[in-house]
Design a protein around this motif. Structure first.
Motif, PDB file in Angstrom:
ATOM      1  N   PRO A   6       0.803  -1.231   0.000  1.00  0.00           N
ATOM      2  CA  PRO A   6       0.000   0.000   0.000  1.00  0.00           C
ATOM      3  C   PRO A   6       0.833   1.278   0.000  1.00  0.00           C
ATOM      4  CG  PRO A   6       0.021  -0.986   2.178  1.00  0.00           C
ATOM      5  CD  PRO A   6       0.720  -1.959   1.278  1.00  0.00           C
ATOM      6  N   ILE A   7       0.169   2.360  -0.430  1.00  0.00           N
ATOM      7  CA  ILE A   7       0.797   3.677  -0.529  1.00  0.00           C
ATOM      8  C   ILE A   7      -0.151   4.725   0.046  1.00  0.00           C
ATOM      9  CG2 ILE A   7       1.706   5.445  -2.094  1.00  0.00           C
ATOM     10  CD1 ILE A   7       1.992   3.152  -4.183  1.00  0.00           C
ATOM     11  N   LEU A   8       0.392   5.616   0.853  1.00  0.00           N
ATOM     12  CA  LEU A   8      -0.281   6.862   1.221  1.00  0.00           C
ATOM     13  C   LEU A   8       0.505   7.976   0.552  1.00  0.00           C
ATOM     14  CD1 LEU A   8      -2.088   8.865   2.765  1.00  0.00           C
ATOM     15  CD2 LEU A   8      -0.638   8.493   4.791  1.00  0.00           C
ATOM     16  N   ALA A   9      -0.127   8.696  -0.370  1.00  0.00           N
ATOM     17  CA  ALA A   9       0.538   9.746  -1.151  1.00  0.00           C
ATOM     18  C   ALA A   9      -0.079  11.093  -0.797  1.00  0.00           C
ATOM     19  CB  ALA A   9       0.396   9.468  -2.639  1.00  0.00           C
ATOM     20  N   HIS A  28     -16.462   4.784   6.425  1.00  0.00           N
ATOM     21  CA  HIS A  28     -15.178   4.193   6.035  1.00  0.00           C
ATOM     22  C   HIS A  28     -14.218   4.225   7.223  1.00  0.00           C
ATOM     23  CE1 HIS A  28     -11.448   3.419   3.884  1.00  0.00           C
ATOM     24  NE2 HIS A  28     -12.168   3.078   2.827  1.00  0.00           N
ATOM     25  N   PRO A  29     -13.450   3.158   7.442  1.00  0.00           N
ATOM     26  CA  PRO A  29     -12.549   3.110   8.605  1.00  0.00           C
ATOM     27  C   PRO A  29     -11.556   4.267   8.680  1.00  0.00           C
ATOM     28  CG  PRO A  29     -12.724   0.948   7.587  1.00  0.00           C
ATOM     29  CD  PRO A  29     -13.447   1.895   6.684  1.00  0.00           C
ATOM     30  N   LEU A  45      -6.581  15.827  10.758  1.00  0.00           N
ATOM     31  CA  LEU A  45      -5.834  15.354   9.594  1.00  0.00           C
ATOM     32  C   LEU A  45      -4.776  14.338  10.012  1.00  0.00           C
ATOM     33  CD1 LEU A  45      -5.490  15.556   6.546  1.00  0.00           C
ATOM     34  CD2 LEU A  45      -3.810  17.375   6.926  1.00  0.00           C
ATOM     35  N   ARG A  46      -4.107  14.586  11.136  1.00  0.00           N
ATOM     36  CA  ARG A  46      -3.143  13.591  11.624  1.00  0.00           C
ATOM     37  C   ARG A  46      -3.842  12.254  11.874  1.00  0.00           C
ATOM     38  NH1 ARG A  46      -1.745  17.758  15.209  1.00  0.00           N
ATOM     39  NH2 ARG A  46      -2.328  16.520  17.043  1.00  0.00           N
ATOM     40  N   ARG A  47      -5.017  12.307  12.479  1.00  0.00           N
ATOM     41  CA  ARG A  47      -5.747  11.061  12.764  1.00  0.00           C
ATOM     42  C   ARG A  47      -6.136  10.364  11.467  1.00  0.00           C
ATOM     43  NH1 ARG A  47      -8.825  12.870  16.451  1.00  0.00           N
ATOM     44  NH2 ARG A  47      -7.454  12.030  18.083  1.00  0.00           N
ATOM     45  N   ALA A  91      -5.280   5.930   7.861  1.00  0.00           N
ATOM     46  CA  ALA A  91      -4.995   5.496   6.489  1.00  0.00           C
ATOM     47  C   ALA A  91      -3.893   4.445   6.463  1.00  0.00           C
ATOM     48  CB  ALA A  91      -4.613   6.698   5.628  1.00  0.00           C
ATOM     49  N   VAL A  92      -2.921   4.571   7.358  1.00  0.00           N
ATOM     50  CA  VAL A  92      -1.864   3.561   7.443  1.00  0.00           C
ATOM     51  C   VAL A  92      -2.453   2.228   7.901  1.00  0.00           C
ATOM     52  CG1 VAL A  92       0.201   2.889   8.721  1.00  0.00           C
ATOM     53  CG2 VAL A  92       0.034   5.185   7.734  1.00  0.00           C
TER      54      VAL A  92
END
Length: 326
Positions: free
Chosen positions: A120-123, A187-188, A274-276, A281-282
């Motif tokens: 997976p990728i968080l961009a 959505h989680p 946003l941090r949460r 997302a990770v």
């Protein structure tokens, strides 16, 4: 959520920094952060996000930086050198915030091999235009260029969902309020998210594929404060997507979970919501959505006072060792 003591974390002072998480739920998972943009201070924001994921959640996090080879300092303007890309060989997930990079082929190969693994990728933010090939047009990776015609829109459009289009909000004058898409509010990744605001502007989006699920839209505000009113008129009708998820299947046949967010400058990360969302997302990217609590702990580790966005405003003379846990 268990909070780890600083004694449980080990940093390594090289051309990169490593935060070793020792306990669950992230134990045994390795996240590699790839930073390198001239404007939005990824070299400050990504280490803080990595510290949160290591100290608060137990993930091993490696943060890579654009390095000036002459003196070993972090240089966001150096588009051709990110030391330590081989860390991707053991990564379970990549978090990237890049802009117009043209890495040497030997560095880029580690990235492409990682992509083909289906992980997976968080961009984040300018990652929609991560790559720009002007020096070596014979590179086997030239199709990753944000303006590619062979692979239209390059890595950004083909993998993340879009390439660079425009500043939809007035850059530096109109900030962004995140508006959750009611269709996907369960959505989680959105669990425990109550407020999203950042001083960066909304990006224009023009090519988002139908398979993308838009989690958050960007409402353009009249000014640079979270209390400012939404701009009236067509800028917010309709609103642009700013955070979405999708899957991408590689030539290898393997499929990656993709999270893309066009909000995410270092100063945007002063927003707890946003941090949460990024921490969630990770978890989601790694298939750990069942472990996302009602409200993930995203308290900053140490002080966090990032420089404001802008070209030429990075803090000169910093080395990766300056981001070690103290």
């Amino acid at each position: 959520m268990m909070v780890l003591s600083f004694a449980a974390i080990r940093s390594e002072a090289r051309d990169w920094v490593v935060y070793e998480g020792k306990e669950s739920p992230g134990q045994g998972r390795h996240i590699v952060f790839i930073t390198g943009d001239e404007e939005y201070r990824s070299e400050e924001g990504m280490p803080m996000l990595a510290k949160i994921l290591a100290v608060r959640h137990g993930f091993k996090c490696t943060v890579l930086f654009p390095i000036n080879p002459a003196d070993g300092t972090i240089d966001p303007n150096n588009q051709t050198n990110i030391v330590g890309m081989e860390a991707l060989k053991t990564a379970d997930m990549a978090v990237m915030q890049l802009r117009f990079r043209e890495l040497p082929d030997d560095q880029m190969k580690y990235f492409v091999d990682f992509l083909n693994s289906g992980k997976p990728i968080l961009a984040i933010r300018t990652s929609t235009h991560s790559f720009a090939y002007s020096r070596n047009r014979r590179s086997p990776y030239v199709k990753f260029d944000w303006q590619s015609t062979d692979w239209p829109g390059g890595f950004g459009q083909q993998v993340l969902g879009d390439t660079w289009v425009s500043h939809h909000g007035n850059h530096g004058k109109e900030s962004t309020r995140g508006v959750i898409n009611e269709q996907f509010k369960a959505h989680p990744i959105l669990r425990g998210i109550e407020d999203i605001w950042g001083p960066t502007d909304v990006y224009g989006i023009a090519h988002l594929p139908q398979d993308a699920q838009v989690l958050v839209y960007g409402q353009v505000l009249e000014g640079m404060k979270p209390t400012d009113k939404p701009v009236a008129g067509p800028k917010n009708n309709p609103m642009m997507p700013i955070i979405w998820v999708r899957n991408h299947t590689w030539e290898s046949g393997k499929t990656s979970r993709i999270v893309c967010s066009t909000i995410g400058a270092a100063v945007d990360l002063e927003c707890e919501g946003l941090r949460r969302l990024f921490v969630n997302a990770v978890y989601w990217g790694l298939g750990m959505e069942d472990k996302i609590p009602a409200k993930n702990n995203v308290t900053c580790v140490g002080e966090f006072h990032p420089a404001f966005f802008g070209f030429g405003k990075f803090k000169r003379g910093l080395k990766p060792s300056d981001f070690e846990l103290k």
